[in-house]
Design a protein around this motif. Structure first.
Motif, PDB file in Angstrom:
ATOM      1  N   SER A 177       0.768  -1.287  -0.002  1.00 58.49           N
ATOM      2  CA  SER A 177       0.077  -0.049  -0.061  1.00 58.49           C
ATOM      3  C   SER A 177       0.894   1.059   0.074  1.00 58.49           C
ATOM      4  CB  SER A 177      -0.963   0.025   1.012  1.00 58.49           C
ATOM      5  OG  SER A 177      -0.244  -0.278   2.380  1.00 58.49           O
ATOM      6  N   VAL A 178       2.382   0.938   0.405  1.00 64.31           N
ATOM      7  CA  VAL A 178       2.951   2.270   0.595  1.00 64.31           C
ATOM      8  C   VAL A 178       3.437   2.378  -1.096  1.00 64.31           C
ATOM      9  CG1 VAL A 178       5.104   3.403   1.397  1.00 64.31           C
ATOM     10  CG2 VAL A 178       3.392   1.956   2.830  1.00 64.31           C
ATOM     11  N   ASN A 179       3.828   1.484  -1.496  1.00 60.25           N
ATOM     12  CA  ASN A 179       4.792   1.293  -2.838  1.00 60.25           C
ATOM     13  C   ASN A 179       3.804   1.549  -3.911  1.00 60.25           C
ATOM     14  OD1 ASN A 179       6.746   0.814  -1.401  1.00 60.25           O
ATOM     15  ND2 ASN A 179       6.862  -1.290  -1.725  1.00 60.25           N
ATOM     16  N   ASN A 180       2.580   1.129  -3.730  1.00 58.12           N
ATOM     17  CA  ASN A 180       1.714   1.305  -4.856  1.00 58.12           C
ATOM     18  C   ASN A 180       0.799   2.414  -4.698  1.00 58.12           C
ATOM     19  OD1 ASN A 180       0.110   0.726  -7.016  1.00 58.12           O
ATOM     20  ND2 ASN A 180      -0.116  -1.514  -6.555  1.00 58.12           N
ATOM     21  N   SER A 181       1.031   3.616  -5.796  1.00 52.12           N
ATOM     22  CA  SER A 181       0.438   4.661  -5.594  1.00 52.12           C
ATOM     23  C   SER A 181      -1.058   4.605  -6.388  1.00 52.12           C
ATOM     24  CB  SER A 181       1.129   5.769  -5.765  1.00 52.12           C
ATOM     25  OG  SER A 181       1.832   5.552  -7.189  1.00 52.12           O
ATOM     26  N   SER A 182      -1.074   3.418  -6.918  1.00 50.21           N
ATOM     27  CA  SER A 182      -2.314   3.398  -7.923  1.00 50.21           C
ATOM     28  C   SER A 182      -3.384   3.505  -6.811  1.00 50.21           C
ATOM     29  CB  SER A 182      -2.431   2.219  -8.696  1.00 50.21           C
ATOM     30  OG  SER A 182      -2.513   1.118  -7.721  1.00 50.21           O
ATOM     31  N   THR A 183      -4.380   4.132  -7.605  1.00 49.66           N
ATOM     32  CA  THR A 183      -5.632   4.514  -6.784  1.00 49.66           C
ATOM     33  C   THR A 183      -6.671   3.509  -7.298  1.00 49.66           C
ATOM     34  OG1 THR A 183      -6.273   6.193  -8.304  1.00 49.66           O
ATOM     35  CG2 THR A 183      -5.132   6.849  -6.384  1.00 49.66           C
ATOM     36  N   GLY A 184      -7.109   2.651  -6.385  1.00 52.32           N
ATOM     37  CA  GLY A 184      -8.302   1.750  -6.546  1.00 52.32           C
ATOM     38  C   GLY A 184      -9.218   2.527  -6.016  1.00 52.32           C
ATOM     39  N   PRO A 185     -10.610   2.465  -6.708  1.00 53.07           N
ATOM     40  CA  PRO A 185     -11.708   3.325  -6.387  1.00 53.07           C
ATOM     41  C   PRO A 185     -12.430   2.540  -5.313  1.00 53.07           C
ATOM     42  CG  PRO A 185     -12.045   2.418  -8.495  1.00 53.07           C
ATOM     43  CD  PRO A 185     -10.493   2.152  -8.306  1.00 53.07           C
ATOM     44  N   ASN A 208      -9.643  -3.820 -17.105  1.00 54.48           N
ATOM     45  CA  ASN A 208      -9.839  -2.396 -16.613  1.00 54.48           C
ATOM     46  C   ASN A 208      -9.345  -2.205 -15.210  1.00 54.48           C
ATOM     47  OD1 ASN A 208     -10.832  -1.793 -19.172  1.00 54.48           O
ATOM     48  ND2 ASN A 208     -12.802  -2.128 -18.490  1.00 54.48           N
ATOM     49  N   LEU A 209      -8.989  -3.298 -14.656  1.00 53.64           N
ATOM     50  CA  LEU A 209      -8.801  -3.101 -13.311  1.00 53.64           C
ATOM     51  C   LEU A 209      -7.271  -2.761 -13.044  1.00 53.64           C
ATOM     52  CD1 LEU A 209     -10.382  -6.105 -11.517  1.00 53.64           C
ATOM     53  CD2 LEU A 209     -11.312  -3.929 -11.882  1.00 53.64           C
ATOM     54  N   THR A 210      -7.154  -1.901 -11.840  1.00 52.25           N
ATOM     55  CA  THR A 210      -5.603  -1.562 -11.653  1.00 52.25           C
ATOM     56  C   THR A 210      -5.337  -3.009 -11.094  1.00 52.25           C
ATOM     57  OG1 THR A 210      -6.441  -0.970  -9.524  1.00 52.25           O
ATOM     58  CG2 THR A 210      -6.489   0.712 -11.065  1.00 52.25           C
ATOM     59  N   ILE A 211      -3.843  -2.711 -10.702  1.00 47.60           N
ATOM     60  CA  ILE A 211      -3.211  -3.910 -10.146  1.00 47.60           C
ATOM     61  C   ILE A 211      -3.635  -4.089  -9.111  1.00 47.60           C
ATOM     62  CG2 ILE A 211      -0.881  -4.600  -9.209  1.00 47.60           C
ATOM     63  CD1 ILE A 211       0.479  -3.068 -11.676  1.00 47.60           C
ATOM     64  N   ARG A 212      -3.736  -2.991  -8.368  1.00 47.88           N
ATOM     65  CA  ARG A 212      -4.439  -3.232  -6.706  1.00 47.88           C
ATOM     66  C   ARG A 212      -5.647  -4.054  -6.934  1.00 47.88           C
ATOM     67  NH1 ARG A 212      -4.106   1.091  -2.596  1.00 47.88           N
ATOM     68  NH2 ARG A 212      -2.377  -0.383  -1.799  1.00 47.88           N
ATOM     69  N   GLU A 213      -6.549  -3.691  -7.680  1.00 47.24           N
ATOM     70  CA  GLU A 213      -7.716  -4.171  -7.714  1.00 47.24           C
ATOM     71  C   GLU A 213      -7.800  -5.515  -8.293  1.00 47.24           C
ATOM     72  OE1 GLU A 213     -10.679  -0.667  -8.972  1.00 47.24           O
ATOM     73  OE2 GLU A 213      -9.030  -1.141 -10.397  1.00 47.24           O
ATOM     74  N   LEU A 214      -6.710  -5.875  -8.993  1.00 53.04           N
ATOM     75  CA  LEU A 214      -6.538  -7.195  -9.561  1.00 53.04           C
ATOM     76  C   LEU A 214      -6.234  -8.024  -8.186  1.00 53.04           C
ATOM     77  CD1 LEU A 214      -5.077  -6.605 -13.086  1.00 53.04           C
ATOM     78  CD2 LEU A 214      -7.288  -7.816 -12.519  1.00 53.04           C
ATOM     79  N   GLN A 215      -5.172  -7.313  -7.564  1.00 50.76           N
ATOM     80  CA  GLN A 215      -4.872  -8.105  -6.553  1.00 50.76           C
ATOM     81  C   GLN A 215      -5.869  -8.291  -5.301  1.00 50.76           C
ATOM     82  OE1 GLN A 215      -1.933  -5.502  -4.904  1.00 50.76           O
ATOM     83  NE2 GLN A 215      -0.111  -6.642  -6.225  1.00 50.76           N
ATOM     84  N   GLU A 216      -6.756  -7.575  -5.466  1.00 50.16           N
ATOM     85  CA  GLU A 216      -7.903  -7.618  -4.416  1.00 50.16           C
ATOM     86  C   GLU A 216      -8.803  -8.729  -5.019  1.00 50.16           C
ATOM     87  OE1 GLU A 216      -9.465  -7.027  -0.807  1.00 50.16           O
ATOM     88  OE2 GLU A 216      -7.647  -5.926  -1.749  1.00 50.16           O
ATOM     89  N   ALA A 217      -8.991  -8.670  -6.182  1.00 47.26           N
ATOM     90  CA  ALA A 217      -9.876 -10.002  -6.988  1.00 47.26           C
ATOM     91  C   ALA A 217      -9.224 -11.198  -6.663  1.00 47.26           C
ATOM     92  CB  ALA A 217     -10.027  -9.507  -8.466  1.00 47.26           C
ATOM     93  N   THR A 227       1.133 -10.728  -4.002  1.00 47.93           N
ATOM     94  CA  THR A 227       2.090  -9.305  -4.236  1.00 47.93           C
ATOM     95  C   THR A 227       2.370  -8.954  -5.640  1.00 47.93           C
ATOM     96  OG1 THR A 227       4.214 -10.477  -3.812  1.00 47.93           O
ATOM     97  CG2 THR A 227       3.129  -9.542  -1.681  1.00 47.93           C
ATOM     98  N   VAL A 228       1.975 -10.184  -6.466  1.00 47.53           N
ATOM     99  CA  VAL A 228       2.391  -9.975  -7.664  1.00 47.53           C
ATOM    100  C   VAL A 228       1.898  -8.554  -8.284  1.00 47.53           C
ATOM    101  CG1 VAL A 228       2.214 -11.065  -9.950  1.00 47.53           C
ATOM    102  CG2 VAL A 228       2.651 -12.471  -7.737  1.00 47.53           C
ATOM    103  N   LYS A 229       2.610  -8.002  -9.280  1.00 47.16           N
ATOM    104  CA  LYS A 229       2.115  -6.734  -9.590  1.00 47.16           C
ATOM    105  C   LYS A 229       1.972  -7.025 -11.162  1.00 47.16           C
ATOM    106  CE  LYS A 229       4.337  -3.875  -6.124  1.00 47.16           C
ATOM    107  NZ  LYS A 229       4.930  -4.950  -5.546  1.00 47.16           N
ATOM    108  N   ASP A 230       2.023  -7.995 -11.673  1.00 44.14           N
ATOM    109  CA  ASP A 230       1.888  -8.242 -13.084  1.00 44.14           C
ATOM    110  C   ASP A 230       0.454  -8.515 -13.412  1.00 44.14           C
ATOM    111  OD1 ASP A 230       2.671  -8.506 -15.603  1.00 44.14           O
ATOM    112  OD2 ASP A 230       1.960 -10.713 -15.182  1.00 44.14           O
ATOM    113  N   LYS A 231      -0.137  -7.413 -14.052  1.00 39.47           N
ATOM    114  CA  LYS A 231      -1.459  -7.477 -14.608  1.00 39.47           C
ATOM    115  C   LYS A 231      -1.864  -8.930 -15.233  1.00 39.47           C
ATOM    116  CE  LYS A 231      -3.204  -2.840 -14.888  1.00 39.47           C
ATOM    117  NZ  LYS A 231      -3.897  -1.832 -15.785  1.00 39.47           N
TER     118      LYS A 231
END
Length: 640
Positions: A177-185, A208-217, A227-231
């Motif tokens: 959450s610190v490193n990833n500044s992408s904003t998931g709505p 259409n999801l951000t990386i973080r959203e994908l992670q959440e999914a 922790t994978v950041k690869d979409k």
DNA sequence: CTTAGGG
DNA sequence: CCCTAAG
């Protein structure tokens, strides 16, 4: 070796089955033998065959498997696979073949996936077509990415060991959450312990999801963080998780209510047969994920929850309009009437009188509470012949002789039900002496005698849904049609003792039931999915129907098995998704159990609520066991 | 034989 | 999974 790696290997080659196609497959035959201390070879016991045979029908669909190391482990123990022509080369042969075969059973997966649920069609044995829709550019990309991820992501063990990695994953989440500044709505910065299932609700295009959203999914899908950041990887994993298939499109997939719907609508996951589930989802999900049990509006009293969980379910069955504020007694009567009355079984009666003499404090009035007690009693009856102290762990063992050597073996694992170890040479030379009917069946079907079943058998290669992570052996399949006879083994199990086994073994000898216990087969993800879909189609209780139609290829699953599994699924969906548990494995956070993906549990829960509603009201499902525990919600201080 | 339930 | 009871 991980699944995706294998899969990619196949993708790039896309011709991994060529040798299978033209039938030029080298008919390497492996035989399972036990290597004694003096180097002599001894045929396996039936148990060992069974252990191996298990992997015949199991097919890999879990995201992560440990193979390579296990193969090596396998050889460090007293079982090995021998290549028939000259087993001296067994090792190297196995390695190369291992790869080939994994590719192949990956293809078999495709067969399975493509297979219509009614199993009545002949499936072509090759499915290279399946991968054709994948852009070439992506394949190469994937290969790199996957390798990368394999190293960056938490070790494979975390997949199997959810609870132990919980802490680590949390820290991961923080740093992320610190490193990833992408904003998931919709995804807040706070990584709540409860997966945000809403990420999968409605229609979401994974692209259409951000990386973080994908992670959440991902988390919502698999119940664990990543922790994978690869979409690309995330999308594929999520899709795989939701479709329970290794064959997923890398892009263009849309998640619609927890199921993958591809844009081209080429294939869609089996849905809950025409049942409108959107609203149910909405209610049930919100209640469980956000409100929690303690927040149901028309249920003010705590005792309500403590009393009977089935009441809650019955209320839920009636939908939001729970205008039915009947007293407990009324509800219980209602359900008691619905339940089939049954007088205590003989065994039960015996046990009652037994405990009465042994323990006067036994609660005779509440048989359900006596479960733990009964287990204790069983354990106490274990009377090992000998006990060998090894490494501070005392295993009950018994003496056994291997080719002249007298050794101690774990009691439970040495139920030698197989043939004596004579005639070993002929064992290697002649046709594989198949003793286990299941093996027999599998071999026969693989031999192609039964055209309809050939593909089923070969496609039934799957990794058990829950397995012992710490002590799992290798499992590389060698399913060939040309007399190939598959051997894989879980070597370590030979050296470990399952307390359960001890109980069983002892119980069997005690009761002198000569009947062989059915080989335990862990339920695989796809089996669970099939079961869920079957229930969705035919409704719970139609086990024989489900078995006939949805489980035609799994001959070892009886309708009773289905029923049992469904019962367990219900419990799991009750327990595992409840807020109190934070999604952690309920059973002491047993690391050896891969939790059933929450997405599936959600479907189970939906079905559990839907089905009886469609039928009669009184047919509420009874939840037992943890229900009272799960119902004891704590505060009503809801979740954000 | 199938289903339900307890073990 | 096993076992048994009830259809």
């Amino acid at each position: 070796m991980e699944v995706e790696t294998l899969q990619d290997a196949e993708e790039t080659k896309n011709g991994g089955n060529d040798f299978e196609e033209n039938g030029s497959l080298d008919p390497v035959v492996y035989q399972l033998v036990r290597v004694e201390g003096d180097g002599t070879l001894v045929p396996p016991t039936e148990d060992e065959v069974l252990q191996i045979e298990q992997f015949l029908d199991d097919k890999v669909d879990l995201p992560s498997i440990d193979d390579v190391g296990n193969v090596e482990d396998f050889f460090t123990n007293d079982c090995m696979l021998l290549k028939e022509p000259d087993f001296e080369e067994g090792y190297s042969e196995l390695e190369t073949n291992g790869e080939i075969h994994t590719q192949q059973f990956d293809a078999d997966l495709e067969v399975d996936r493509l297979k219509p649920s009614d199993d009545s069609l002949d499936i072509p044995s090759k499915c290279t077509v399946v991968h054709d829709h994948k852009p070439d550019t992506e394949q190469g990309d994937n290969n790199i990415v996957h390798q990368d991820n394999a190293s960056t992501e938490t070790p494979k063990s975390t997949v199997l060991n959810d609870s132990c990695s919980a802490e680590k994953e949390k820290t991961d989440a923080c740093s992320r959450s610190v490193n990833n500044s992408s904003t998931g709505p919709s995804v807040s910065g706070v990584t709540s312990s409860v997966p945000d299932f809403s990420i999968l609700r409605g229609e979401v295009c994974l692209d259409n999801l951000t990386i973080r959203e994908l992670q959440e999914a991902f988390r919502a899908t698999f119940g664990r963080e990543t922790t994978v950041k690869d979409k690309l990887w995330l999308k594929r994993r999520i899709t795989m998780g939701l479709t329970n298939s290794c064959d997923v499109q890398s892009s263009g997939c849309v998640v619609k209510d927890y199921k993958i719907v591809c844009k081209d609508a080429k294939y869609e996951l089996p849905t809950i047969g025409g049942i409108p589930k959107a609203e149910v989802e909405a209610t049930s999900l919100v209640r469980y994920q956000v409100l929690g049990p303690g927040n149901e509006r028309d249920t003010p009293s705590c005792s309500y929850y403590r009393s009977e969980d089935q009441q809650r379910s019955s209320n839920r069955l009636k939908g939001v309009s729970t205008d039915n504020d009947e007293s407990e007694g009324t509800l219980q009567d209602e359900q008691g009437a619905a339940k089939r009355l049954r007088k205590p079984t003989k065994r039960y009666i015996e046990e009652l009188s037994d405990t009465e003499t042994l323990d006067s404090t036994g609660k005779l009035s509440s048989p359900g509470k006596r479960v733990a007690h009964g287990e204790v009693l069983l354990r106490q009856r274990v009377t090992p012949l000998q006990e060998v102290d090894s490494l501070s762990i005392t295993y009950p063992t018994r003496k056994d002789t291997f080719g002249g050597f007298s050794v101690h073996v774990p009691y439970a694992s040495r139920m030698r039900r197989g043939r004596p170890r004579r005639n070993f040479i002929s064992f290697l030379d002649d046709d594989p002496p198949v003793e286990c009917p299941e093996v027999q069946m599998a071999v026969e079907t693989m031999l192609g005698k039964d055209g309809e079943h050939v593909n089923h058998a070969s496609s039934a290669v799957e990794v058990p849904l829950s397995k012992n992570a710490e002590k799992k052996g290798g499992h590389i399949e060698t399913a060939e049609k040309k007399g190939g006879h598959i051997e894989t083994a879980d070597n370590k199990e030979i050296h470990s003792i399952e307390p359960e086994d001890i109980c069983r073994t002892d119980a069997k000898t005690k009761t002198k039931r000569g009947l062989k216990r059915k080989h335990h087969r862990a339920w695989t993800l796809s089996e669970v999915l099939k079961l869920v879909d079957g229930v969705a189609q035919f409704g719970p209780g139609k086990w024989s129907e489900i078995r006939r139609l949805s489980f035609a290829s799994y001959s070892y699953r009886t309708s009773v098995d289905l029923k049992d599994k469904w019962r367990n699924l219900l419990r799991a969906s009750q327990t595992q998704l409840s807020p109190e548990n934070d999604g952690v494995c309920p059973r002491k956070s047993n690391p050896s159990i891969i939790p059933i993906p929450p997405a599936i549990l959600l479907r189970v829960k939906e079905l559990a609520e839907l089905q009886p509603q469609a039928g009669n009201l009184a047919a509420a499902i009874k939840f037992s066991g943890q229900s009272s525990k799960a119902a004891q919600g704590r505060g009503s201080s809801g979740f954000p």
